[in-house]
Design an enzyme around this catalytic site. Structure first.
Site, PDB file in Angstrom:
ATOM      1  N   GLY A  91       0.800  -1.221   0.000  1.00 40.78           N
ATOM      2  CA  GLY A  91       0.000   0.000   0.000  1.00 40.78           C
ATOM      3  C   GLY A  91       0.839   1.280   0.000  1.00 40.78           C
ATOM      4  O   GLY A  91       0.528   2.230  -0.722  1.00 40.78           O
TER       5      GLY A  91
ATOM      6  N   HIS B 271      -2.315  -7.593   2.503  1.00 45.51           N
ATOM      7  CA  HIS B 271      -2.295  -8.065   3.898  1.00 45.51           C
ATOM      8  C   HIS B 271      -3.412  -7.495   4.760  1.00 45.51           C
ATOM      9  O   HIS B 271      -3.550  -7.874   5.927  1.00 45.51           O
ATOM     10  CB  HIS B 271      -0.921  -7.829   4.539  1.00 45.51           C
ATOM     11  CG  HIS B 271      -0.610  -6.420   4.919  1.00 45.51           C
ATOM     12  ND1 HIS B 271      -0.767  -5.951   6.190  1.00 45.51           N
ATOM     13  CD2 HIS B 271      -0.129  -5.382   4.198  1.00 45.51           C
ATOM     14  CE1 HIS B 271      -0.376  -4.683   6.247  1.00 45.51           C
ATOM     15  NE2 HIS B 271       0.002  -4.315   5.041  1.00 45.51           N
TER      16      HIS B 271
ATOM     17  N   ASN C 235      -8.345   4.274   8.318  1.00 49.02           N
ATOM     18  CA  ASN C 235      -7.745   3.133   9.010  1.00 49.02           C
ATOM     19  C   ASN C 235      -7.846   3.217  10.523  1.00 49.02           C
ATOM     20  O   ASN C 235      -7.744   2.220  11.214  1.00 49.02           O
ATOM     21  CB  ASN C 235      -6.277   2.968   8.598  1.00 49.02           C
ATOM     22  CG  ASN C 235      -5.494   4.248   8.653  1.00 49.02           C
ATOM     23  OD1 ASN C 235      -5.804   5.217   7.951  1.00 49.02           O
ATOM     24  ND2 ASN C 235      -4.485   4.282   9.494  1.00 49.02           N
TER      25      ASN C 235
ATOM     26  N   GLN D  38      -8.059   0.103   3.340  1.00 52.85           N
ATOM     27  CA  GLN D  38      -8.918  -0.438   4.409  1.00 52.85           C
ATOM     28  C   GLN D  38     -10.273  -0.898   3.886  1.00 52.85           C
ATOM     29  O   GLN D  38     -10.953  -1.695   4.527  1.00 52.85           O
ATOM     30  CB  GLN D  38      -9.141   0.629   5.494  1.00 52.85           C
ATOM     31  CG  GLN D  38      -7.918   0.911   6.336  1.00 52.85           C
ATOM     32  CD  GLN D  38      -7.538  -0.244   7.248  1.00 52.85           C
ATOM     33  OE1 GLN D  38      -8.375  -1.041   7.674  1.00 52.85           O
ATOM     34  NE2 GLN D  38      -6.261  -0.345   7.550  1.00 52.85           N
TER      35      GLN D  38
ATOM     36  N   CYS E  84       1.612   3.290  13.410  1.00 49.01           N
ATOM     37  CA  CYS E  84       2.784   4.140  13.168  1.00 49.01           C
ATOM     38  C   CYS E  84       2.937   5.181  14.265  1.00 49.01           C
ATOM     39  O   CYS E  84       4.037   5.581  14.583  1.00 49.01           O
ATOM     40  CB  CYS E  84       2.674   4.858  11.833  1.00 49.01           C
ATOM     41  SG  CYS E  84       1.799   3.936  10.600  1.00 49.01           S
TER      42      CYS E  84
ATOM     43  N   THR F 196      11.665  -8.515 -10.843  1.00 47.38           N
ATOM     44  CA  THR F 196      11.096  -9.841 -11.065  1.00 47.38           C
ATOM     45  C   THR F 196       9.871 -10.011 -10.176  1.00 47.38           C
ATOM     46  O   THR F 196       9.908  -9.693  -8.987  1.00 47.38           O
ATOM     47  CB  THR F 196      12.142 -10.921 -10.750  1.00 47.38           C
ATOM     48  OG1 THR F 196      13.284 -10.670 -11.571  1.00 47.38           O
ATOM     49  CG2 THR F 196      11.607 -12.319 -11.034  1.00 47.38           C
TER      50      THR F 196
END
Ligand SMILES: *Cc1c(COP(=O)(O)O)cnc(C)c1O
Length: 386
Positions: free
Chosen positions: A71, A201, A151, A179, A325, A237
């Site tokens: 994200g 995730h 979030n 979210q 955070c 890759t």
């Protein structure tokens, strides 16, 4: 001891069948997807299927999906990309005060380069209106970036209305849908979204893989250059196993969205009602109804979030105070300050974010433990007098 995981806005558990499919992909589809032999072509085919699955989650075409490393990368790529590609048209960007730091810090970097950023204030529930966006538009506005859902407090933004305004004024709309994706329906066409950020995730896929949606015809330069992977927009890759995992998680989320939302919404409402009934001097943060089905955010007066998290963890309950955070620093959450909470109340906030893997017994356990913990902390607080 009982373990209750209530921090699904920070990250989610990978579904076991997805983890298994990824492990299998690592040993079977190990070829470099750019090569011609079978082990490579198996990988390329699996990536194409995943691209379709991710596109289906948001009503896009697979040609409009670029896989990324998550994200934060997606937000950086889209916002910096649009800014740098459109300097001849203008240098004005509109966003909100409650965005994720991946958007806010990107805008701060652009401001240092000479871009002008308007940070729209939000109402007491954390929302901006389409009228606010329209009033902030200027001749030199090149991008509007408004998150789909917040979030921290779970508030859902009126993206469809904002999209209509942006389209009418021919200004690009980006939305950080990290979210929202996989939790509530998103239709990039109906919403008039030009650019969108996703990460696996947050909906039971693996960490470190995400995607951006770039509407056909919109030009965004690469953030990472090198080989020509992902139409030259994201060199490196391909993370074959991660991309396969993201595709499976998107398909699972789409298939089960309604049932899972119904389940978490019932648990959410039971948690909110229980907390408000059992603990005095608590307020619910975020919108009462236009909120993510899995989000609970409350401010508990006379206590401090860090102490609360420690005692909850001691009882096996994983939760968050503000955003991941900001915890660990003494700054209260920028989102809680933006909705008008005073510092001392913002400090005592608690975010509980559910998933369909939580049970009613989990909620009962929290409703039993949390009031005891709050009472203990308040008894030690010099500010609290019964
Ligand atoms: C988690 C999150 C991000 C960052 O995603 P990563 O994949 O962890 O980089 C960005 N925006 C919002 C709203 C988020 O919740």
């Amino acid at each position: 001891m009982r373990e209750v995981y209530l921090d699904n806005a920070a990250t989610t558990k990978v579904r076991p069948e997805i983890a298994e499919a990824m492990a299998k992909a690592m040993v079977e589809n190990y070829g470099n997807p750019s090569s011609i032999y079978k082990a490579a072509q198996r990988a390329a085919t699996a990536i194409a299927a995943a691209r379709q699955q991710v596109a289906d989650l948001i009503g896009a075409s697979p040609k409009e999906i670029i896989f990324t490393g998550g994200g934060s990368e997606g937000d950086n790529m889209l916002i910096k990309g649009v800014a740098h590609a459109n300097v001849k048209k203008g240098r004005h960007i509109i966003t909100t005060q409650v965005e994720h730091h991946a958007v806010l810090h990107t805008c701060e970097e652009l401001a240092k380069e000479g871009f002008e950023i308007t940070y729209l204030p939000v109402d007491e529930f954390g929302r901006v209106t389409a009228a606010q966006v329209e009033a902030a538009l200027r001749d030199d506005t090149i991008l509007v970036s408004v998150m789909y859902a917040n979030n921290e407090i779970g508030t859902i933004m009126p993206i469809r209305e904002i999209g209509a305004v942006c389209r009418a004024h021919k200004v690009l709309l980006h939305t950080d849908a990290v979210q929202a994706a996989g939790h509530i329906p998103i239709d990039v066409t109906g919403d008039n979204i030009d650019l969108l950020t996703l990460t696996a995730h947050k909906f039971h896929g693996p960490k470190g893989v995400g995607a951006v949606y770039i509407r056909q015809g919109v030009r965004v330069p690469a953030l990472i250059v090198g080989g020509g992977q992902e139409k030259g927009l994201r060199a490196g890759t391909e993370n074959t196993a991660g991309i396969i995992g993201m595709g499976l998680a998107a398909a699972y989320a789409k298939e089960n969205m309604e049932a899972n939302a119904e389940k978490t919404r019932a648990l959410r409402d039971k948690l909110i009602e229980g907390i408000l009934a059992k603990i005095p001097e608590v307020r619910l943060n975020g919108h009462p109804t236009d909120r993510l089905p899995n989000n609970v955010n409350v401010s508990i007066r006379y206590i401090e979030g860090e102490g609360l998290l420690l005692l909850l963890d001691h009882m096996g309950i994983a939760a968050s105070s503000g955003s991941a955070c900001t915890s660990g620093s003494l700054d209260p959450s920028h989102v809680l300050l933006a909705i008008g909470l005073p510092h001392e109340i913002a400090h005592g906030s608690l975010r509980l974010t559910l998933s369909e893997e939580n049970s009613s017994a989990d909620v009962d356990y929290v409703l039993e433990q949390l009031p005891l913990i709050v009472e203990k902390l308040r008894a030690m607080s010099p500010l609290y007098h019964k």
